[in-house]
Scaffold this motif. Structure first.
Motif, PDB file in Angstrom:
ATOM      1  N   PHE A  63      41.078  23.635  34.018  1.00  0.00           N
ATOM      2  CA  PHE A  63      41.616  23.586  35.384  1.00  0.00           C
ATOM      3  C   PHE A  63      41.930  24.996  35.886  1.00  0.00           C
ATOM      4  CE2 PHE A  63      45.258  23.397  38.299  1.00  0.00           C
ATOM      5  CZ  PHE A  63      44.717  22.595  39.303  1.00  0.00           C
ATOM      6  N   GLU A  64      41.632  25.241  37.166  1.00  0.00           N
ATOM      7  CA  GLU A  64      41.887  26.539  37.785  1.00  0.00           C
ATOM      8  C   GLU A  64      42.933  26.390  38.887  1.00  0.00           C
ATOM      9  OE1 GLU A  64      38.312  28.427  39.067  1.00  0.00           O
ATOM     10  OE2 GLU A  64      37.381  28.378  37.079  1.00  0.00           O
ATOM     11  N   PRO A  65      44.163  26.833  38.651  1.00  0.00           N
ATOM     12  CA  PRO A  65      45.187  26.749  39.686  1.00  0.00           C
ATOM     13  C   PRO A  65      44.975  27.721  40.830  1.00  0.00           C
ATOM     14  CG  PRO A  65      46.050  27.857  37.752  1.00  0.00           C
ATOM     15  CD  PRO A  65      44.695  27.348  37.382  1.00  0.00           C
TER      16      PRO A  65
ATOM     17  N   GLY B 228      40.004  32.743  39.625  1.00  0.00           N
ATOM     18  CA  GLY B 228      40.154  33.728  38.564  1.00  0.00           C
ATOM     19  C   GLY B 228      41.226  33.390  37.550  1.00  0.00           C
ATOM     20  N   VAL B 229      41.850  32.233  37.676  1.00  0.00           N
ATOM     21  CA  VAL B 229      42.923  31.816  36.760  1.00  0.00           C
ATOM     22  C   VAL B 229      42.539  30.456  36.182  1.00  0.00           C
ATOM     23  CG1 VAL B 229      45.382  31.352  36.501  1.00  0.00           C
ATOM     24  CG2 VAL B 229      44.600  33.028  38.201  1.00  0.00           C
ATOM     25  N   GLN B 230      42.441  30.382  34.863  1.00  0.00           N
ATOM     26  CA  GLN B 230      41.945  29.160  34.237  1.00  0.00           C
ATOM     27  C   GLN B 230      42.777  28.787  33.014  1.00  0.00           C
ATOM     28  OE1 GLN B 230      38.072  29.411  32.243  1.00  0.00           O
ATOM     29  NE2 GLN B 230      37.528  27.391  33.029  1.00  0.00           N
TER      30      GLN B 230
ATOM     31  N   ALA C 147      47.923  25.212  25.930  1.00  0.00           N
ATOM     32  CA  ALA C 147      46.890  25.904  26.706  1.00  0.00           C
ATOM     33  C   ALA C 147      47.229  27.381  26.806  1.00  0.00           C
ATOM     34  CB  ALA C 147      46.775  25.306  28.106  1.00  0.00           C
ATOM     35  N   SER C 148      46.220  28.207  26.844  1.00  0.00           N
ATOM     36  CA  SER C 148      46.389  29.613  27.181  1.00  0.00           C
ATOM     37  C   SER C 148      45.821  29.809  28.582  1.00  0.00           C
ATOM     38  CB  SER C 148      45.671  30.515  26.176  1.00  0.00           C
ATOM     39  OG  SER C 148      46.266  30.387  24.887  1.00  0.00           O
ATOM     40  N   ILE C 149      46.220  30.897  29.228  1.00  0.00           N
ATOM     41  CA  ILE C 149      45.824  31.135  30.605  1.00  0.00           C
ATOM     42  C   ILE C 149      44.905  32.353  30.655  1.00  0.00           C
ATOM     43  CG2 ILE C 149      46.617  31.387  32.968  1.00  0.00           C
ATOM     44  CD1 ILE C 149      47.656  28.863  31.431  1.00  0.00           C
TER      45      ILE C 149
ATOM     46  N   CYS D 271      42.389  39.188  31.022  1.00  0.00           N
ATOM     47  CA  CYS D 271      43.353  39.045  29.928  1.00  0.00           C
ATOM     48  C   CYS D 271      43.562  37.566  29.663  1.00  0.00           C
ATOM     49  CB  CYS D 271      44.682  39.716  30.269  1.00  0.00           C
ATOM     50  SG  CYS D 271      45.727  38.817  31.434  1.00  0.00           S
ATOM     51  N   VAL D 272      44.108  37.289  28.500  1.00  0.00           N
ATOM     52  CA  VAL D 272      44.486  35.928  28.162  1.00  0.00           C
ATOM     53  C   VAL D 272      45.970  35.925  27.812  1.00  0.00           C
ATOM     54  CG1 VAL D 272      43.709  36.186  25.758  1.00  0.00           C
ATOM     55  CG2 VAL D 272      43.990  33.906  26.748  1.00  0.00           C
TER      56      VAL D 272
END
Length: 278
Positions: free
Chosen positions: A173-175, A178-180, A192-194, A203-204
């Motif tokens: 899911f992408e809020p 570029g953010v997943q 979950a990691s972002i 970066c994660v």
């Protein structure tokens, strides 16, 4: 942590405080020399664990990753942890962030030290600290915790659900652009990691897939709080391989300052390098 910038996306860290615990209680078998080298345990015995929330700005949206431990240490105090906590509201204010302008809160997982400021007690009523935000968690994480009788979940998550602000989502899911959210299970079933990427860099934010960079250097280090130790170990190795392959930075919610770095190979061994180090 210095601001990270990937294209038009920014990532900042805001502290909710620092917890302290015995190094060998958190990571049995840890070599104190490694922690003196990497930081967070200068005396070789007491591990300091920052409580960080990451603030992501993307396409006009403000997204928080986790909400810290909250105004008190709570049950962790009874487990032997000490420290100073509850600093997130003033930290956000110092960075100019009004809680009402937060668009989404994304959870790595639902342990108590990551959900504490979901709500605020106002005259005996629990209200969302971020009144206009959507609170987002992976479906597998919520499936696990919603079946429990956890008081922390009842206070900090069910109260949000009752107001219609909780959303459970699938892996990937992408809020925001570029953010997943990427599945990194093991510490909890739906952890979950972002992943933040733009213009070929990124970066994660690893949540509790690793509590300290030493866990990436030494895969045998295993905190006692992983729900599935074998899966957590496999997840950490997979993250390390991806970080190396894609040249990603790694930001840790409990990593000592400067809270972000990357992995490099030194004489064939995986080593952690802090951002800005030579």
């Amino acid at each position: 942590m210095q601001r990270l910038t990937f294209g038009s996306i920014t990532v900042d860290a805001v502290s909710d405080g620092v917890l302290s615990c015995a190094l060998t209680g958190m990571l049995p078998g840890a070599d104190p020399a490694d922690f003196r080298r990497l930081g967070g345990c200068d005396d070789g015995e007491t591990l300091l664990l920052p409580m960080l929330t990451f603030v992501i700005g993307s396409v006009g949206k403000t997204i928080l990753v986790d909400t810290g431990i909250g105004p008190t240490i709570g049950s962790l105090g009874r487990a032997g942890y000490g420290g100073t906590v509850g600093l997130l509201p003033q930290g956000l204010a110092r960075t100019g962030i009004d809680p009402a302008t937060v668009d989404a809160v994304v959870f790595t997982h639902l342990h108590a030290d990551h959900i504490g400021w979901n709500v605020t007690d106002r005259n005996g009523e629990l209200v969302p600290t971020f009144p206009n935000a959507e609170y987002i968690v992976s479906k597998s994480e919520w499936a696990f915790w919603s079946a429990t009788q956890s008081r922390d979940i009842a206070r900090c998550v069910r109260s949000i659900e009752e107001r219609g602000q909780l959303r459970s989502v699938e892996d990937g899911f992408e809020p925001a652009p570029g953010v997943q959210m990427i599945a990194t299970p093991g510490h909890t079933p739906g952890h979950a990691s972002i992943l933040v990427t733009a213009d070929g860099s990124g970066c994660v934010i690893v949540g509790d897939a690793a509590h300290h960079p030493a866990e990436f250097e030494d895969p045998t280090l295993q905190p006692p709080y992983d729900s599935d130790p074998a899966m957590a170990r496999e997840t950490r190795l997979g993250l390390a391989e991806r970080v190396e392959a894609e040249g990603l930075l790694v930001a840790g919610g409990h990593f000592p300052a400067p809270h972000v770095g990357t992995l490099v190979r030194v004489e064939g061994k995986r080593r952690w390098r802090w951002l800005g180090a030579g």
